[in-house]
Design an enzyme around this catalytic site. Structure first.
Site, PDB file in Angstrom:
ATOM      1  N   ASN A  23       0.806  -1.225   0.000  1.00  0.00           N
ATOM      2  CA  ASN A  23       0.000   0.000   0.000  1.00  0.00           C
ATOM      3  C   ASN A  23       0.841   1.279   0.000  1.00  0.00           C
ATOM      4  OD1 ASN A  23      -2.280  -1.487  -0.175  1.00  0.00           O
ATOM      5  ND2 ASN A  23      -2.887  -1.268   1.979  1.00  0.00           N
ATOM      6  N   ARG A  94      -8.664  -1.358  -6.989  1.00  0.00           N
ATOM      7  CA  ARG A  94      -9.220  -0.062  -6.591  1.00  0.00           C
ATOM      8  C   ARG A  94      -8.136   1.002  -6.405  1.00  0.00           C
ATOM      9  NH1 ARG A  94     -13.893   0.854  -4.644  1.00  0.00           N
ATOM     10  NH2 ARG A  94     -12.875   2.559  -3.572  1.00  0.00           N
ATOM     11  N   CYS A 118     -16.617  -3.128  -3.509  1.00  0.00           N
ATOM     12  CA  CYS A 118     -15.832  -4.357  -3.486  1.00  0.00           C
ATOM     13  C   CYS A 118     -16.291  -5.187  -2.305  1.00  0.00           C
ATOM     14  CB  CYS A 118     -14.342  -4.065  -3.430  1.00  0.00           C
ATOM     15  SG  CYS A 118     -13.776  -3.585  -1.817  1.00  0.00           S
ATOM     16  N   ARG A 123     -17.241   1.589  -0.659  1.00  0.00           N
ATOM     17  CA  ARG A 123     -15.998   2.315  -0.917  1.00  0.00           C
ATOM     18  C   ARG A 123     -16.135   3.436  -1.949  1.00  0.00           C
ATOM     19  NH1 ARG A 123     -11.039  -1.800  -0.939  1.00  0.00           N
ATOM     20  NH2 ARG A 123      -9.950   0.049  -0.290  1.00  0.00           N
ATOM     21  N   PRO A 124     -16.933   4.453  -1.630  1.00  0.00           N
ATOM     22  CA  PRO A 124     -17.043   5.581  -2.542  1.00  0.00           C
ATOM     23  C   PRO A 124     -15.749   6.397  -2.594  1.00  0.00           C
ATOM     24  CG  PRO A 124     -18.209   6.049  -0.503  1.00  0.00           C
ATOM     25  CD  PRO A 124     -17.710   4.634  -0.403  1.00  0.00           C
ATOM     26  N   VAL A 125     -15.628   7.264  -3.605  1.00  0.00           N
ATOM     27  CA  VAL A 125     -14.433   8.120  -3.707  1.00  0.00           C
ATOM     28  C   VAL A 125     -14.836   9.597  -3.682  1.00  0.00           C
ATOM     29  CG1 VAL A 125     -12.891   6.447  -4.818  1.00  0.00           C
ATOM     30  CG2 VAL A 125     -14.432   7.814  -6.233  1.00  0.00           C
ATOM     31  N   ASP A 314      -6.749  -3.668   8.248  1.00  0.00           N
ATOM     32  CA  ASP A 314      -6.132  -4.687   7.390  1.00  0.00           C
ATOM     33  C   ASP A 314      -5.560  -5.858   8.191  1.00  0.00           C
ATOM     34  OD1 ASP A 314      -6.787  -3.206   5.180  1.00  0.00           O
ATOM     35  OD2 ASP A 314      -4.807  -2.290   4.951  1.00  0.00           O
ATOM     36  N   ARG A 406      -2.275 -10.796  -4.490  1.00  0.00           N
ATOM     37  CA  ARG A 406      -2.307  -9.336  -4.621  1.00  0.00           C
ATOM     38  C   ARG A 406      -1.418  -8.681  -3.566  1.00  0.00           C
ATOM     39  NH1 ARG A 406      -7.543  -7.102  -3.491  1.00  0.00           N
ATOM     40  NH2 ARG A 406      -6.207  -5.301  -3.622  1.00  0.00           N
TER      41      ARG A 406
HETATM   42  N1  EPU Z   1     -14.528   6.559   2.185  1.00  0.00           N
HETATM   43  C1  EPU Z   1     -15.601   7.293   1.737  1.00  0.00           C
HETATM   44  N2  EPU Z   1     -15.384   8.207   0.741  1.00  0.00           N
HETATM   45  C2  EPU Z   1     -14.168   8.398   0.179  1.00  0.00           C
HETATM   46  C3  EPU Z   1     -13.084   7.628   0.635  1.00  0.00           C
HETATM   47  C4  EPU Z   1     -13.292   6.716   1.651  1.00  0.00           C
HETATM   48  O1  EPU Z   1     -16.716   7.151   2.222  1.00  0.00           O
HETATM   49  O2  EPU Z   1     -14.041   9.235  -0.720  1.00  0.00           O
HETATM   50  C5  EPU Z   1     -14.731   5.582   3.266  1.00  0.00           C
HETATM   51  C6  EPU Z   1     -14.509   4.143   2.794  1.00  0.00           C
HETATM   52  O3  EPU Z   1     -15.650   3.611   2.165  1.00  0.00           O
HETATM   53  C7  EPU Z   1     -14.142   3.451   4.071  1.00  0.00           C
HETATM   54  C8  EPU Z   1     -13.364   4.517   4.829  1.00  0.00           C
HETATM   55  O4  EPU Z   1     -13.747   5.769   4.247  1.00  0.00           O
HETATM   56  O5  EPU Z   1     -15.294   3.097   4.781  1.00  0.00           O
HETATM   57  C9  EPU Z   1     -11.863   4.384   4.777  1.00  0.00           C
HETATM   58  O6  EPU Z   1     -11.443   4.239   3.456  1.00  0.00           O
HETATM   59  P1  EPU Z   1     -10.013   4.739   2.939  1.00  0.00           P
HETATM   60  O7  EPU Z   1     -10.273   5.705   1.843  1.00  0.00           O
HETATM   61  O8  EPU Z   1      -9.149   5.168   4.056  1.00  0.00           O
HETATM   62  O9  EPU Z   1      -9.461   3.389   2.315  1.00  0.00           O
HETATM   63  P2  EPU Z   1      -8.675   3.281   0.950  1.00  0.00           P
HETATM   64  O10 EPU Z   1      -7.808   4.426   0.780  1.00  0.00           O
HETATM   65  O11 EPU Z   1      -9.626   2.925  -0.137  1.00  0.00           O
HETATM   66  C10 EPU Z   1      -6.594   2.070   1.949  1.00  0.00           C
HETATM   67  C11 EPU Z   1      -5.889   0.761   1.743  1.00  0.00           C
HETATM   68  C12 EPU Z   1      -6.762  -0.366   2.275  1.00  0.00           C
HETATM   69  C13 EPU Z   1      -7.014  -0.103   3.760  1.00  0.00           C
HETATM   70  C14 EPU Z   1      -7.653   1.284   3.965  1.00  0.00           C
HETATM   71  C15 EPU Z   1      -7.825   1.657   5.415  1.00  0.00           C
HETATM   72  C16 EPU Z   1      -4.535   1.168  -0.192  1.00  0.00           C
HETATM   73  C17 EPU Z   1      -4.262   0.901  -1.616  1.00  0.00           C
HETATM   74  N3  EPU Z   1      -5.613   0.593   0.335  1.00  0.00           N
HETATM   75  O12 EPU Z   1      -7.807   1.976   1.230  1.00  0.00           O
HETATM   76  O13 EPU Z   1      -6.034  -1.569   2.111  1.00  0.00           O
HETATM   77  O14 EPU Z   1      -7.869  -1.084   4.268  1.00  0.00           O
HETATM   78  O15 EPU Z   1      -6.826   2.285   3.344  1.00  0.00           O
HETATM   79  O16 EPU Z   1      -6.632   1.632   6.091  1.00  0.00           O
HETATM   80  O17 EPU Z   1      -3.778   1.871   0.453  1.00  0.00           O
HETATM   81  C18 EPU Z   1      -5.751  -3.893   1.892  1.00  0.00           C
HETATM   82  O18 EPU Z   1      -4.544  -3.700   1.744  1.00  0.00           O
HETATM   83  O19 EPU Z   1      -6.230  -5.054   2.074  1.00  0.00           O
HETATM   84  C19 EPU Z   1      -6.666  -2.766   1.869  1.00  0.00           C
HETATM   85  C20 EPU Z   1      -7.966  -2.895   1.679  1.00  0.00           C
END
Ligand code: EPU
Length: 426
Positions: A23, A94, A118, A123-125, A314, A406
């Site tokens: 990550n 993602r 997923c 997981r919205p952005v 994680d 992965r």
């Molecule tokens: N969220 C929103 N809107 C957004 C972004 C996030 O609602 O625009 C919510 C998500 O749906 C979730 C929470 O905020 O409920 C946290 O999500 P975050 O954005 O922090 O997660 P991420 O950036 O998508 C990364 C890691 C994940 C890890 C999470 C939390 C990477 C590539 N992925 O995901 O890793 O679980 O942070 O620490 O860095 C894994 O490695 O298995 C994995 C899933």
């Protein structure tokens, strides 16, 4: 399709070298888009997600070379020839979303497929998009794609308050802000070590970022970034996973190359289960070797996942696997993702006793797990089944191994080297 077969019941002993962080590597690779000079990353693990990110960046025109033997990934983005990240790659990984900020900053526009939901949540952005809009970008969604366009003259610094400390959201906004005009402040920024590693590399490339490691990042934008050479931090989640492998088998394992302080909440919980965690060797200021061994029974310990520095989501599935054999009970509460208990039903097929109510799972320890054929839907869930298999009586067959590939480099070899009976079958 490949599967992994584990014959459980053997205490593991030996040492495991922890690989570079997945990550951290993925956004670091995407940072290559920000500069026309070479970015050389060391300690990049050989994983299918890394291959996918290399493929995506190649589509954008980045020259990428990766040597699995040296784990060096060299990237050079002389010019960006394509600003579109297609659905077929983004839907597989993602984390591809982290090209959005750099493409927008470097090219003034970007088109990136929406990743979709997923196995662990919707997981919205929206926070990524809102952050880029705050920097002046015009962002709209059409046909499943995010279309982003910077204003004339480029993105403009501002203050952004994140509603939640999103990890890749912080990374995207940070990478956009380093090339914006003026100063950007990101409040409630994610403080995960992977975010800090990205920020540290951006600084080596010439970015000005204050507050690294805190929840307020202050970025003074610049017009051009230089090249850099950077070594990726060790994977703290891989370390946590092998620590559980040692604990769940009542073994004695030494983890080599660990940043101990990146996992403090995890070590604290593990120690409270009765597992002994001790630093055995110091490799540098922050990197140590850690010995994990188990003098007695495993006690039940409640945990709640939280953004860093809390207990990492994680590592939740792996810790749950450990709790299935505890001598009493444990409550595991997931607060980061709304649907990260997909491993529960599979663990129960191995005779675990777990009841889920909303965001909490009550795990009642059982004397012995029993091997079964199991299937998982995401990376950490899959590995929790491998861990359960190591402790179970008889054979456990884990299907859909591609999830594990992965994020875990050479998992069978690493476990075999500690005495596990584990094989991959076609
Ligand atoms: N969220 C929103 N809107 C957004 C972004 C996030 O609602 O625009 C919510 C998500 O749906 C979730 C929470 O905020 O409920 C946290 O999500 P975050 O954005 O922090 O997660 P991420 O950036 O998508 C990364 C890691 C994940 C890890 C999470 C939390 C990477 C590539 N992925 O995901 O890793 O679980 O942070 O620490 O860095 C894994 O490695 O298995 C994995 C899933």
């Amino acid at each position: 399709m490949e599967k992994i077969v584990v014959s459980g019941g053997r205490p593991l002993s030996g040492s495991v070298k922890i690989s570079g962080s997945k990550n951290a590597s993925l956004p670091l690779m995407a940072a290559s888009i920000l500069s026309d000079a070479p970015l050389v990353l060391h300690n990049v693990p050989k994983l299918s997600d890394i291959t996918l990110m290399a493929e995506l960046l190649t589509h954008h025109g980045v020259q990428v070379s990766y040597d699995p033997a040296t784990q060096v990934c060299a990237l050079k983005a002389n010019s960006i020839t394509n600003i579109t990240a297609q659905y077929d790659i983004v839907s597989k990984m993602r984390a591809s979303i982290v090209v959005l900020g750099p493409l927008l900053a470097r090219c003034g526009k970007a088109t990136v497929s929406l990743p979709g939901g997923c196995a662990i949540g919707t997981r919205p952005v929206n926070m990524h998009i809102d952050g880029l809009r705050a920097l002046g970008a015009d962002v709209f969604i059409e046909n499943g794609y995010i279309h982003a366009k910077a204003p004339k003259g480029g993105l403009v610094g501002t203050t952004i308050v994140l509603p939640f400390a999103t990890v890749t959201g912080t990374e995207n906004i940070l990478m956009a802000a380093v090339l914006a005009r003026g100063q950007t402040t990101i409040k409630n920024a994610a403080k995960e070590p992977e975010v800090c590693d990205l920020a540290a590399c951006l600084v080596k490339m010439g970015a000005q970022i204050d507050g690294i490691g805190t929840d307020t990042l202050v970025i003074s934008g610049c017009t051009r970034l230089a090249g850099a050479s950077h070594s990726v931090i060790p994977d703290r989640i891989e370390a946590a996973t092998y620590a559980v492998a040692g604990a769940i088998t009542h073994g004695d394992i030494t983890l080599k190359n660990v940043i101990f302080d990146d996992l403090l909440a995890f070590w604290d919980s593990l120690t409270r289960t009765g597992v002994v965690v001790e630093k055995t060797h110091t490799r540098s200021d922050s990197v140590v070797d850690v010995r994990v061994h188990v003098p007695g029974d495993i006690k039940g310990v409640d945990i709640m996942t939280e953004p860093y520095p809390g207990f990492p989501t994680d590592a939740q599935a792996q810790f749950m696997a450990l709790m299935t054999i505890c001598d009493d009970a444990a409550m595991i509460t997931e607060t980061v993702f709304e649907n990260r208990f997909m491993h529960v039903s599979e663990l129960c097929r191995m005779c675990a006793n777990i009841t889920v109510h909303k965001a909490s799972a009550l795990v009642r320890g059982v004397g012995q797990l029993v091997g079964a054929t199991v299937m998982a839907t995401d990376l950490r869930a899959s590995v929790s089944l491998v861990l359960a298999g190591l402790a179970a009586k008889g054979d456990t067959t884990i299907q859909r191994v591609y999830h594990i590939d992965r994020g875990y480099e050479r998992i069978e070899q690493k476990l075999q080297e500690c005495g596990a009976l584990i094989e991959r079958e076609k």
